[in-house]
Design an enzyme around this catalytic site. Sequence first.
Site, mmCIF file in Angstrom:
data_model
loop_
_atom_site.group_PDB
_atom_site.id
_atom_site.type_symbol
_atom_site.label_atom_id
_atom_site.label_comp_id
_atom_site.label_asym_id
_atom_site.label_seq_id
_atom_site.Cartn_x
_atom_site.Cartn_y
_atom_site.Cartn_z
ATOM 1 C CD GLU A 10 -3.314 -0.395 2.018
ATOM 2 O OE1 GLU A 10 -3.037 0.268 3.024
ATOM 3 O OE2 GLU A 10 -4.432 -0.887 1.825
ATOM 4 C CG HIS A 44 8.274 -29.383 1.916
ATOM 5 N ND1 HIS A 44 8.742 -30.663 1.722
ATOM 6 C CD2 HIS A 44 9.028 -28.858 2.925
ATOM 7 C CE1 HIS A 44 9.720 -30.915 2.580
ATOM 8 N NE2 HIS A 44 9.914 -29.828 3.333
ATOM 9 C CE LYS A 91 -11.843 1.763 1.531
ATOM 10 N NZ LYS A 91 -11.254 2.768 2.406
HETATM 11 O O1 PA5 Z 1 -3.200 1.734 5.794
HETATM 12 C C1 PA5 Z 1 -4.345 2.112 5.729
HETATM 13 O O2 PA5 Z 1 -4.654 3.300 5.969
HETATM 14 C C2 PA5 Z 1 -5.464 1.165 5.396
HETATM 15 O O3 PA5 Z 1 -5.026 -0.112 5.179
HETATM 16 C C3 PA5 Z 1 -6.497 1.141 6.520
HETATM 17 O O4 PA5 Z 1 -5.877 0.699 7.697
HETATM 18 C C4 PA5 Z 1 -7.682 0.243 6.188
HETATM 19 O O5 PA5 Z 1 -8.219 0.591 4.953
HETATM 20 C C5 PA5 Z 1 -8.741 0.372 7.265
HETATM 21 O O6 PA5 Z 1 -9.154 1.695 7.383
HETATM 22 P P1 PA5 Z 1 -9.926 2.222 8.644
HETATM 23 O O7 PA5 Z 1 -9.044 2.103 9.819
HETATM 24 O O8 PA5 Z 1 -10.242 3.635 8.319
HETATM 25 O O9 PA5 Z 1 -11.161 1.370 8.805
#
Ligand code: PA5
Length: 476
Positions: A331, A352, A467
Site C-alpha cells: 500500500e 515444500h 470502495k
Molecule cells: O493503511 C491504511 O490506511 C489502510 O489499510 C487502513 O488501515 C484500512 O483501509 C482500514 O481503514 P480504517 O481504519 O479507516 O477502517
Amino acid sequence: MTDRLEYRYDAARRLIERRHWEMLASSLMSARDEVLTDVALSHAGGTIPVERRPIDAGFLRLPEKLLAEHDQEGDASLLGRIRIAAEEFRERVDRVVLLGIGGSYMGARALFEALCHPLHNELPRAARDGTPRLYFQGDNVDNDAIRGLLELLATEYDAPIERPGRSERPGRLAGRWGVTVISKSGGTLETAAAFRIFRDALETRFGIEEARKLVVPVTGETGRLRDLANAAGYPHVFPIPDDVGGRFSIFTAVGLFPAAVLGLDVVALLEGAAAMNERFVAAAIGENPVLDYVAVGRGLEEDHGLHIRVLATWGARLEAVGLWYDQLLAESLGKEEQGPTPITVVNTRDLHSRGQQHQEGARDKLITNLYVERPATEPIPIPTAADDRDGLNRLAGKTVPDLLAAAFEGTNRAYAEADRPTADIILPRLDEFTLGELFQMLMLATVTEGRLIGINPYGQPGVEAYKRKMAEILKG
Ligand code: PA5
C-alpha cells in the site's frame, strides 16, 4: 549473538555493483533527511506543501512520545489509560472480538500470533494467565465466518480461574464476550457492517446497558464511529492520531490496546521501536539496519531486476508479521506503476511448495529471511527409539531448533550456490522488544525507500476505487 535485531546482508551485497552501492549510500542519507523533514512537517501541524501531501509521518516519534508521557503522567497518560482499560476489559470478558481491516487489525494479529501461546484460544483461562481469547472479524465480508463466530459466542465454555491468591467463582466469565472495534476513518464498510452485527448480538445477549461496558472503540478524532461512540457513551474510546496512517498505526491504541488486553508488555514493545529509531537516525550505512535493508532491496532491483521481495519467516509464529508487512509495502509503494511486490512465506513449510521456484524459477526475487535465534520455549530433543526403522536415531539428541537451524543454513547455502541472493533479519529471541524493533525497522525502511524513489509512501488512493464501485452497486 547480540541482544538486538541484526540485519545480515553480505550474501546479497556481493551481487550489487560497488559503485552503485556507494551511490545508494549517499542517496539514502538524503532520503533519511526527507523522512525526518516529513516528521517535522507533520509535527508542526502547519500547511503541508502540495507535492508532499498526504503526510502521515507521526508514527516515527510516537514510541518515544508515549513512553515519555507514561514516565511523567503514569496512569493518566494514554499508555496508562490503555493499560487500565485493558485490565478492566480482561476482567469483564473471556472472549474478545476484534473488528477491523488492513492497518486496523493486521498489527494486532501479528502481535497475537507471535507472542501469545500458539494455541491460546484452546487453553483454559488459567493457562492463558487470565487473558481472554481473541477472534478477528470485520476483515472480510464472509457470511460463513461471521455466522461461525456468532455461533461460537453463543456457547459457554470457559473454565474457572485457578490462580493463586484469587477467589474467582468458577465460570464467572462463562460466555462473556466483548468487542473492540478499530477503524481510523470510522467509515470502512467491512468493519462498520461487522460492528453493527456484533453490537446487535451483544445487546441482544446482555442488554443495552451491560453491552455498553463490553465495547471499546479505537478510532480517529472525527468520523461515523467516533460519533456513534460518543452517542453510545462507551466508557473507553481510544484515539488514532490524525498524523498516523492505518498501516503505520501499530504503536497507537490500534495495536497497543489489544496487546495490553492479551497481557503483553507494551512498554517493552515501544522501547524496542524507540531503540530502532535511534539507530535509524544516528547510524551510518553499514551499521544502520534500516538504510542497509533499503540499499540491498534497491540495489538488487536496479542491478538485477529483482522486484519481488520474499519475506521468508522461519517458524509459524511470524506469518502474520509477514502479512502485516505485505500490506505495509504494497500500500505504501505500489503506486505510479512502481513498487516491489511483497510475498510472505513460512519455512520450512513453504520450502515444500514455493522452494522449487525460489531455487530454480525466474530470477526476480530477493529473499529476506526472518529468523529467531532462540525459541521461546525449552528445545525439544529427538528421542532415541528402540525401533529405528525411520533411521532417526542418527539425529537423537538433536533438538527441533537444531533442525530448523540446519534447514535455514542449508537453504541459504543452496540459494547462494545458484546466485540467488538472500539477506537475514535475525531476532535474538521473540519478545515484545525485538518485535518493536522489527516493526519500526520495516516501517522506517518503507518510507525511506518511498522517498528514495520519489513515491509518496503515505496514503493509498488506489484502494478508494473498489470502495466507490462497491458503494455504487449497493446503492443500486
Ligand atoms: O493503511 C491504511 O490506511 C489502510 O489499510 C487502513 O488501515 C484500512 O483501509 C482500514 O481503514 P480504517 O481504519 O479507516 O477502517
